[in-house]
Design an enzyme around this catalytic site. Structure first.
Site, mmCIF file in Angstrom:
data_model
loop_
_atom_site.group_PDB
_atom_site.id
_atom_site.type_symbol
_atom_site.label_atom_id
_atom_site.label_comp_id
_atom_site.label_asym_id
_atom_site.label_seq_id
_atom_site.Cartn_x
_atom_site.Cartn_y
_atom_site.Cartn_z
ATOM 1 N N LYS A 41 -19.499 26.322 -6.677
ATOM 2 C CA LYS A 41 -20.399 25.727 -7.662
ATOM 3 C C LYS A 41 -19.642 25.200 -8.861
ATOM 4 O O LYS A 41 -19.960 24.159 -9.409
ATOM 5 C CB LYS A 41 -21.417 26.791 -8.099
ATOM 6 C CG LYS A 41 -22.468 26.279 -9.067
ATOM 7 C CD LYS A 41 -23.419 25.324 -8.390
ATOM 8 C CE LYS A 41 -24.435 24.732 -9.328
ATOM 9 N NZ LYS A 41 -25.060 23.521 -8.720
ATOM 10 N N CYS A 63 -14.381 31.404 -7.537
ATOM 11 C CA CYS A 63 -13.980 32.724 -7.996
ATOM 12 C C CYS A 63 -14.905 33.258 -9.090
ATOM 13 O O CYS A 63 -15.101 32.615 -10.112
ATOM 14 C CB CYS A 63 -12.556 32.748 -8.524
ATOM 15 S SG CYS A 63 -11.319 32.395 -7.294
ATOM 16 N N LYS A 118 -25.502 14.809 -0.666
ATOM 17 C CA LYS A 118 -26.419 15.945 -0.497
ATOM 18 C C LYS A 118 -26.490 16.336 0.965
ATOM 19 O O LYS A 118 -26.402 17.504 1.322
ATOM 20 C CB LYS A 118 -27.832 15.558 -0.926
ATOM 21 C CG LYS A 118 -28.399 15.767 -2.251
ATOM 22 C CD LYS A 118 -28.164 16.945 -3.077
ATOM 23 C CE LYS A 118 -26.766 17.216 -3.442
ATOM 24 N NZ LYS A 118 -26.267 17.034 -4.705
ATOM 25 N N HIS A 132 -18.179 -6.080 6.411
ATOM 26 C CA HIS A 132 -16.727 -6.189 6.230
ATOM 27 C C HIS A 132 -15.983 -5.059 6.945
ATOM 28 O O HIS A 132 -14.818 -4.807 6.634
ATOM 29 C CB HIS A 132 -16.383 -6.224 4.737
ATOM 30 C CG HIS A 132 -16.985 -7.406 4.039
ATOM 31 N ND1 HIS A 132 -16.547 -8.688 4.246
ATOM 32 C CD2 HIS A 132 -18.039 -7.504 3.195
ATOM 33 C CE1 HIS A 132 -17.284 -9.538 3.534
ATOM 34 N NE2 HIS A 132 -18.199 -8.838 2.892
ATOM 35 N N ASN A 150 -8.978 34.393 -11.871
ATOM 36 C CA ASN A 150 -9.552 33.107 -11.483
ATOM 37 C C ASN A 150 -8.610 32.044 -12.027
ATOM 38 O O ASN A 150 -8.245 32.092 -13.195
ATOM 39 C CB ASN A 150 -10.953 32.981 -12.103
ATOM 40 C CG ASN A 150 -11.601 31.640 -11.819
ATOM 41 O OD1 ASN A 150 -11.082 30.855 -11.042
ATOM 42 N ND2 ASN A 150 -12.739 31.408 -12.445
ATOM 43 N N GLY A 151 -8.215 31.074 -11.187
ATOM 44 C CA GLY A 151 -7.299 30.032 -11.631
ATOM 45 C C GLY A 151 -6.082 29.978 -10.732
ATOM 46 O O GLY A 151 -6.069 30.600 -9.659
ATOM 47 N N TRP A 201 -12.319 32.512 -3.953
ATOM 48 C CA TRP A 201 -12.371 31.249 -3.200
ATOM 49 C C TRP A 201 -10.917 30.904 -2.931
ATOM 50 O O TRP A 201 -10.174 30.574 -3.850
ATOM 51 C CB TRP A 201 -13.059 30.185 -4.050
ATOM 52 C CG TRP A 201 -13.383 28.914 -3.341
ATOM 53 C CD1 TRP A 201 -14.505 28.646 -2.608
ATOM 54 C CD2 TRP A 201 -12.595 27.712 -3.325
ATOM 55 N NE1 TRP A 201 -14.465 27.362 -2.141
ATOM 56 C CE2 TRP A 201 -13.304 26.768 -2.556
ATOM 57 C CE3 TRP A 201 -11.370 27.340 -3.869
ATOM 58 C CZ2 TRP A 201 -12.839 25.478 -2.329
ATOM 59 C CZ3 TRP A 201 -10.896 26.055 -3.642
ATOM 60 C CH2 TRP A 201 -11.627 25.140 -2.878
ATOM 61 N N GLU A 231 -22.986 17.785 2.416
ATOM 62 C CA GLU A 231 -22.500 19.074 1.920
ATOM 63 C C GLU A 231 -23.301 20.253 2.440
ATOM 64 O O GLU A 231 -22.748 21.312 2.671
ATOM 65 C CB GLU A 231 -22.394 19.095 0.390
ATOM 66 C CG GLU A 231 -23.689 19.022 -0.353
ATOM 67 C CD GLU A 231 -23.509 18.960 -1.871
ATOM 68 O OE1 GLU A 231 -22.589 19.581 -2.396
ATOM 69 O OE2 GLU A 231 -24.328 18.284 -2.516
ATOM 70 N N ARG A 262 -21.374 30.851 -6.846
ATOM 71 C CA ARG A 262 -20.233 30.050 -7.274
ATOM 72 C C ARG A 262 -19.345 29.645 -6.091
ATOM 73 O O ARG A 262 -18.551 28.725 -6.205
ATOM 74 C CB ARG A 262 -19.379 30.855 -8.275
ATOM 75 C CG ARG A 262 -20.099 31.163 -9.553
ATOM 76 C CD ARG A 262 -19.316 32.147 -10.387
ATOM 77 N NE ARG A 262 -18.081 31.583 -10.886
ATOM 78 C CZ ARG A 262 -17.958 30.936 -12.044
ATOM 79 N NH1 ARG A 262 -19.008 30.769 -12.812
ATOM 80 N NH2 ARG A 262 -16.801 30.456 -12.436
ATOM 81 N N GLU A 291 -25.337 9.535 -3.620
ATOM 82 C CA GLU A 291 -25.800 10.901 -3.877
ATOM 83 C C GLU A 291 -26.579 11.445 -2.671
ATOM 84 O O GLU A 291 -26.411 12.604 -2.292
ATOM 85 C CB GLU A 291 -26.651 10.931 -5.159
ATOM 86 C CG GLU A 291 -27.247 12.283 -5.513
ATOM 87 C CD GLU A 291 -26.223 13.403 -5.716
ATOM 88 O OE1 GLU A 291 -25.005 13.138 -5.732
ATOM 89 O OE2 GLU A 291 -26.653 14.562 -5.812
#
Ligand code: F6R
Length: 611
Positions: free
Chosen positions: A606, A2, A487, A506, A101-102, A75, A490, A27, A483
């Protein structure tokens, strides 16, 4: 997540709002809208999808007239991303419009109350409850300010709110609790925004809103009040990064630009903190007496920042011989953590606004821990609430997938570990000198990787059609694989998992079949041979293996894999800083081949300001 922008001045607001929202696109969002006051009427345009839809619907903003307005990228949380659920939300009688936002946690209860009072709702959002409640009190109390303070007493949850009222056509009101918001001071105009990128084109002078604060904004004044309604003076800050830092500058994607910026970002983060080949943290409050008492270190973060913490565990335990636990912030906060005044908490966050991380920080602080944070965004909430803040000087990171922020966090965490080890004499002087020297070579070594991207590009073109990819490695290479895998998944939407190589047998090895791609990480020298045995195991089951290794191990690696990418050698604790670069490039080129929206991957944001 947002984005908010608000403007009041002597120019048409709509084009300014649209340009601000465009800057906030990074964002993450799935619908957007703007509202502008014109002759006592609030006019609103909203749309699902990209901001270009708003440009089209308003003829680049020219259809909406008025000098005061608010805008929002949403969002979705409560309700699907459609036009009705998009912000701004308007009150039933058209008196008030808000963006938010929230999350309002008690919205159901408030909604039921308002419905019982005859209010009709049109959207599925929690936000609409706020605007309807505000109008309800505004009609009752006949005073906007009183109505706003009343609403803020009643709503529970997190919010950055911007409020337009048709009876005040030259102003808007903002309020903040647990969601980022900054005020921008212009010349004959004023702004509010979720972050500085939205307004830096117009002003560099900002003030950061604190929780509980409310600001009344006209073109000439910004009056700020605390939660008791008392006026307060805000400290003004000047944004010192250049506007070009938030632009693509000829690159096709922000992510690629930011990968390329890593050498410089690391230099900027490192060089002010190395003097005469010694690491210095002038601004750190932690002293030797405190460090001698520390019996546990938690590194608390989310996503890629957490992966930095995983590297930190291996390196700091090695250097300090103290237990170091990386913990996901979302787990930490609800785990009744074993925190005392002898616990050091290192919080890592690029944005400094991640809600889970923020909540974990507060939980640890409540229990008496010292909080040192590693943050990229200056003045962000996490930075402000920490006992110590160490800034990464990566500059604004716009691509949703982090690259340069990750690399600078890694650099800073390694520096911090080494600094403490020096303080506590748990590292040999010769080892210390070697690491500091090697650290200073990192930017050049990364540059050398970035100058030769052809092999990675080729590998991406060879493997981009795979639908499941495994990353395996041991120790630091395991952290690196986590990581690398994140990357890739996503931005390319390929299913991918990272495993500690020794753990494959295992269970996971049952997923390996002919043609499965395994990215084997063999940059951690002490366990290279062990890692090789695991490579041999997956190859025996038909996997294609692409390896990342060091120049000194490249020949050995090449004997057992399909392709080996070699990065320069460095001190072993720094090796992930080099190993990550081909993995970032691989993810980037794979996503490019697949035609993905690299800078704004689906469903992601973001700055993650919800739980
Ligand atoms: C992945 C990524 C995220 C963030 C995570 C934490 O590329 O960027 O996993 O690392 O959302 O964000 P910050 O560091 O802002 O707290």
């Amino acid at each position: 997540m947002c984005g908010i922008v608000g403007f009041t001045g002597t120019k048409e607001a709509a084009p300014i709002l649209l340009s601000g929202l465009t800057k906030l696109e990074y964002r993450g969002y799935d619908s957007a809208g703007i509202a502008v006051i014109d002759s006592g009427t609030i006019n609103m345009v909203k749309s699902p999808g990209k901001i270009v839809n708003l440009y089209n619907k308003t003829h680049n903003g020219s259809d909406l007239h008025g000098f005061t307005g608010i805008g929002h990228t949403r969002w979705a949380t409560h309700g699907v991303p459609n036009e009705i659920n998009a912000h701004p939300h308007m009150s039933e009688h058209g008196n008030i419009a808000i963006v938010h936002n929230g999350i309002i946690e008690n919205y159901m209860e408030l909604k039921e109350f308002l419905i019982s009072q005859g209010v009709t709702f049109v959207s599925e959002t929690d936000t609409e409850v706020v605007v309807q409640l505000l109008e309800y009190y505004y009609i009752q109390l006949k005073d906007l300010r009183d109505a706003i303070f009343k609403v803020l007493q009643v709503i529970e949850g997190a919010y950055a709110l911007v409020i337009l009222c048709k009876d005040y056509p030259d102003s808007f009101v903002v309020a903040r609790k647990d969601a980022p918001l900054l005020l921008g001071f212009g010349d004959g105009c004023n702004f509010v925004a979720s972050d500085a990128t939205a307004i830096i084109e117009y002003t560099r002078e900002v003030a950061y809103m604190e929780d509980g604060e409310v600001a009344f904004i006209t073109k000439d004044n910004i009056d700020v009040y605390d939660s008791f309604g008392q006026p307060i003076e805000k400290e003004h800050h000047i944004i010192d990064w250049d506007i070009s830092a938030a632009e693509k500058g000829g690159y096709a994607h922000f992510m690629f630009k930011e990968i390329m910026e890593q050498p410089e970002a690391i230099r900027k983060t490192m060089s002010p903190r190395i003097r005469d080949n010694r690491i210095v943290f002038d601004d750190l409050k932690i002293d030797k007496a405190f460090m001698e008492k520390v019996d546990r270190i938690y590194i608390v973060a989310c996503g890629s920042s957490y992966h930095v913490g995983m590297v930190g565990k291996y390196n700091m335990e090695r250097l300090l011989r103290v237990p170091v636990d990386p913990v996901l912030a979302s787990e930490f906060r609800y785990s009744d953590p074993l925190v005392t005044e002898n616990t050091l908490i290192i919080v890592i966050s690029q944005s400094g606004e991640t809600l889970d991380t923020m909540a974990a920080l507060r939980e640890a602080k409540k229990r008496g821990a010292h909080i040192t944070s590693i943050v990229n965004v200056v003045g962000s909430s996490i930075a402000r609430e920490s006992d110590d803040v160490l800034y990464t000087w990566a500059g604004p990171e716009i691509a949703v997938a982090t690259t340069k922020a990750y690399s600078t966090q890694l650099t800073l965490l390694n520096m911090l570990g080494l600094y403490f080890a020096d303080m506590l004499h748990t590292v040999e002087e010769s080892e210390y000198n070697k690491i500091v020297e090697e650290m200073q070579w990192l930017p050049e070594k990364i540059e050398s990787i970035l100058q030769n991207t052809d092999q990675i590009k080729y590998l991406a073109s060879r493997y981009f059609n795979h639908n499941s990819i495994f990353f395996i490695g041991r120790n630091l290479d395991y952290a690196l694989g986590m990581e690398g895998s994140l990357k890739l998944k996503e931005i390319s939407y390929i299913h991918s998992e990272a495993y500690a190589s020794g753990e494959l047998k295992h269970g996971t090895i049952s997923l390996i079949e002919k043609g499965t791609l395994v990215v084997a990480l063999g940059t951690y020298g002490p366990l290279f041979d062990k890692a090789m045995s695991n490579v041999v195991e997956v190859r025996a089951r038909g996997a294609d293996v692409m390896a990342i290794t060091t120049v000194s191990h490249a020949d050995e690696m090449q004997k057992n894999v399909d392709f080996a990418v070699a990065v320069p050698d460095t001190h072993l604790i720094l090796q992930p800083s080099l190993g990550i670069v081909p993995l970032q490039l691989f993810a980037y080129y794979v996503a490019l081949q697949r035609g993905c929206d690299i800078d704004k991957p689906r469903n992601l944001a973001k700055s993650v300001t919800v739980e």
